[in-house]
Scaffold this motif. Structure first.
Motif, short mmCIF file in Angstrom:
data_model
loop_
_atom_site.label_atom_id
_atom_site.label_comp_id
_atom_site.label_asym_id
_atom_site.label_seq_id
_atom_site.Cartn_x
_atom_site.Cartn_y
_atom_site.Cartn_z
N TYR A 1 -5.27 -12.82 8.31
CA TYR A 1 -6.30 -11.99 7.89
C TYR A 1 -7.06 -11.33 8.97
O TYR A 1 -7.64 -10.18 8.87
N GLU A 2 -6.98 -11.77 10.28
CA GLU A 2 -7.75 -11.47 11.44
C GLU A 2 -7.22 -10.14 11.81
O GLU A 2 -8.04 -9.27 12.48
N GLU A 3 -5.82 -9.72 11.30
CA GLU A 3 -5.51 -8.37 11.79
C GLU A 3 -5.48 -7.29 10.72
O GLU A 3 -4.94 -6.28 10.83
N ALA A 4 -5.86 -7.73 9.52
CA ALA A 4 -5.51 -6.74 8.30
C ALA A 4 -6.83 -5.82 8.13
O ALA A 4 -7.95 -6.32 8.52
N ASP A 5 -6.38 -4.76 7.94
CA ASP A 5 -7.29 -3.85 7.39
C ASP A 5 -7.61 -3.84 5.94
O ASP A 5 -8.79 -3.17 5.37
N LEU A 6 -6.83 -4.13 5.17
CA LEU A 6 -6.90 -4.16 3.52
C LEU A 6 -5.96 -5.65 3.33
O LEU A 6 -4.95 -5.69 3.51
N VAL A 7 -6.51 -6.12 1.99
CA VAL A 7 -5.74 -7.29 1.41
C VAL A 7 -5.41 -6.74 0.21
O VAL A 7 -6.07 -6.37 -0.56
N ILE A 8 -4.25 -7.12 -0.33
CA ILE A 8 -3.66 -6.77 -1.73
C ILE A 8 -3.48 -8.13 -2.35
O ILE A 8 -2.47 -8.66 -1.86
N THR A 9 -4.00 -8.46 -3.59
CA THR A 9 -3.52 -9.65 -3.99
C THR A 9 -3.26 -9.35 -5.46
O THR A 9 -3.28 -8.24 -5.93
N GLY A 10 -2.72 -10.50 -6.19
CA GLY A 10 -2.74 -10.13 -7.84
C GLY A 10 -2.12 -11.25 -8.59
O GLY A 10 -1.69 -12.25 -7.94
N GLU A 11 -1.87 -11.06 -9.82
CA GLU A 11 -1.56 -12.25 -10.59
C GLU A 11 -1.30 -11.54 -12.17
O GLU A 11 -1.67 -10.31 -12.28
N GLY A 12 -0.68 -12.11 -13.15
CA GLY A 12 -0.40 -11.70 -14.38
C GLY A 12 -1.79 -11.39 -15.06
O GLY A 12 -1.80 -10.40 -15.57
N SER A 13 -2.83 -12.37 -15.06
CA SER A 13 -4.10 -12.04 -15.88
C SER A 13 -5.03 -12.16 -14.99
O SER A 13 -5.29 -13.34 -14.71
N PHE A 14 -5.81 -11.21 -14.73
CA PHE A 14 -6.94 -11.56 -13.72
C PHE A 14 -8.28 -11.70 -14.57
O PHE A 14 -8.71 -10.72 -15.03
N ARG B 1 -0.41 4.52 -5.43
CA ARG B 1 -1.79 5.11 -5.56
C ARG B 1 -2.75 4.58 -4.62
O ARG B 1 -3.50 5.27 -4.04
N LEU B 2 -2.96 3.49 -4.44
CA LEU B 2 -3.67 2.64 -3.44
C LEU B 2 -3.40 3.12 -1.93
O LEU B 2 -4.28 3.58 -1.25
N ALA B 3 -2.19 3.59 -1.79
CA ALA B 3 -1.95 4.10 -0.33
C ALA B 3 -2.50 5.32 -0.19
O ALA B 3 -2.95 5.51 0.88
N ARG B 4 -2.47 6.15 -1.08
CA ARG B 4 -3.10 7.51 -1.01
C ARG B 4 -4.66 7.55 -1.03
O ARG B 4 -5.27 8.36 0.02
N GLN B 5 -5.10 6.45 -1.35
CA GLN B 5 -6.55 6.05 -1.37
C GLN B 5 -6.78 5.48 -0.09
O GLN B 5 -7.88 5.85 0.56
N TRP B 6 -6.24 4.54 0.37
CA TRP B 6 -6.79 3.80 1.53
C TRP B 6 -6.05 4.07 3.02
O TRP B 6 -6.50 4.01 3.90
N SER B 7 -4.83 4.67 2.72
CA SER B 7 -4.10 4.77 4.29
C SER B 7 -4.67 5.69 5.04
O SER B 7 -5.27 6.70 4.50
#
Length: 379
Positions: free
Chosen positions: A281-294, A372-378
């Motif tokens: 976490y300490e070096e992350a600029d963005l975190v991506i997580t996920g699961e089947g049903s949020f 799509r996220l990469a185009r938005q965030w990178s």
């Protein structure tokens, strides 16, 4: 940028490592120069051993065991030579996913297979067993588990009880003593339900395992009776077992662990620590997580809640990719979720075949959403 990718499994379609790989592949199509760190996660349910095997030194030992109906199935344990710990997953032997819907009947399903996994760990010389609890099809309070360890629940005549939670209405004692060779037990679970009562294993989790209302009442009485026997017959079993937090985890498997002198620990907290996620976490600029049903349950003790909360506390944005998204936006934001995106919506929505395509092509969908996220965030 440094992107931390740490999803849970997408139940019924992708394991957590497979989901993480799909997100990584999609991001790299757009921003190949970014630093992508993969930390697939689990909270104690299905995938627990697989996830830990990607992060810990050790060897995976195949173990023949049985499913909730006593049929042969293959399981495995992860043995860590560094500290003598064995990591065991209850879902490999007791999982709901091992049964067809018509086979689900918590009156007769058994945890015997999990006991066989633990017996193998003890025979292998493990000093401690960490047991991932979750996704179970059983409601037997660990009676089968104890039987596999040589502490067999019996009726008043001394006859061994048949499999299943319903049989525990006739339990009168234990024949034999658990054979664990001094192995310490830790239950990895994020469920703090007691064994019995309105918030107990039978009432809360029984219906999803196939229990009717009549079954729930019967099973609750049976587990209450079993807890009394365990307190009386197992040396070291804590008093008030049926009311202890975590005793109701995985159909009462938590109670068996506690009765054997073990303890409960947060499943997601343990996995986060063992996989080194805190440092990542300490070096992350963005975190991506996920699961089947949020959904609303995701925000209470599940992987996504643990990941998003930790990201929020460090001021790092967190994006959720899920098969389906139904959690409230405000509630999700308070939990630390910056954005949430759905495979169902990506594939056209529920009215246009999105559910079927999301189930049939989840990896394709995750790759597309990640691009799509990469185009938005990178940067």
């Amino acid at each position: 940028m440094r992107i931390l990718i740490c999803p849970d499994k997408f139940a019924g379609t992708l394991s957590a490592p497979e989901a993480a790989q799909a997100v990584r592949d999609g991001w790299r199509e757009v921003a190949p120069g970014d630093d992508l760190v993969l930390r697939p996660l689990a909270d104690g349910g299905p995938g627990f051993v697989e996830v830990l095997a990607t992060a810990l030194p050790g060897r995976r030992v195949p173990v023949p065991t049985v499913d909730p109906l006593g049929r042969p199935v293959r399981g495995e344990i992860l043995l860590s030579p560094e500290d003598g710990t064995a990591y065991v997953e209850s879902a490999q032997a007791c999982g709901l996913h091992l049964l067809d819907p018509a086979e689900r009947d918590p009156r007769r399903t058994t945890s015997f297979g999990l006991g066989a996994l633990l017996a193998t760990a003890a025979e292998a010389g493990a000093r401690r067993a960490v047991i991932g609890l979750g996704g179970s099809a059983v409601n037997d309070g660990g009676a089968g588990l104890l039987a596999a360890l040589n502490a067999v629940p019996v009726d008043a005549s001394g006859a061994a009880l048949p499999y299943g939670g319903a049989a525990l209405l006739a339990v009168a004692g234990l024949a034999g003593r658990p054979q664990l060779r001094g192995m310490e037990l830790v239950a990895a679970t994020d469920v703090d339900n007691p064994l019995t009562g309105l918030t107990g294993a039978s009432n809360v989790f029984g219906p999803q395992k196939g229990a009717s209302r009549e079954d729930v009442l019967l099973l609750d009485d049976a587990l209450r009776r079993f807890a009394e026997v365990l307190e009386r017959d197992l040396p070291g079993c804590p008093a008030g077992l049926a009311e202890l937090p975590g005793a109701g985890a995985a159909g009462g498997l938590g109670a068996a662990v506690l009765a054997l002198g073990g303890r409960c620990e947060s499943g997601i907290g343990l996995v986060i620590r063992l996989t080194g996620l805190d440092a990542a976490y300490e070096e992350a600029d963005l975190v991506i997580t996920g699961e089947g049903s949020f959904d609303h349950q995701s925000l209470h003790g599940k992987v996504v809640a643990g990941v998003a909360g930790a990201a929020r506390d460090r001021g790092v944005p967190c994006v959720v990719l899920a098969g389906r998204v139904s959690a409230g936006r405000r509630e999700a934001a308070m939990a630390g979720v910056t954005e949430a995106h759905s495979l169902v919506d990506h594939f056209g929505g529920e009215q246009h075949g999105g559910v079927e395509r999301a189930m049939g092509r989840p990896a394709d969908g995750l790759r597309a959403l990640a691009a799509r996220l990469a185009r938005q965030w990178s940067r």
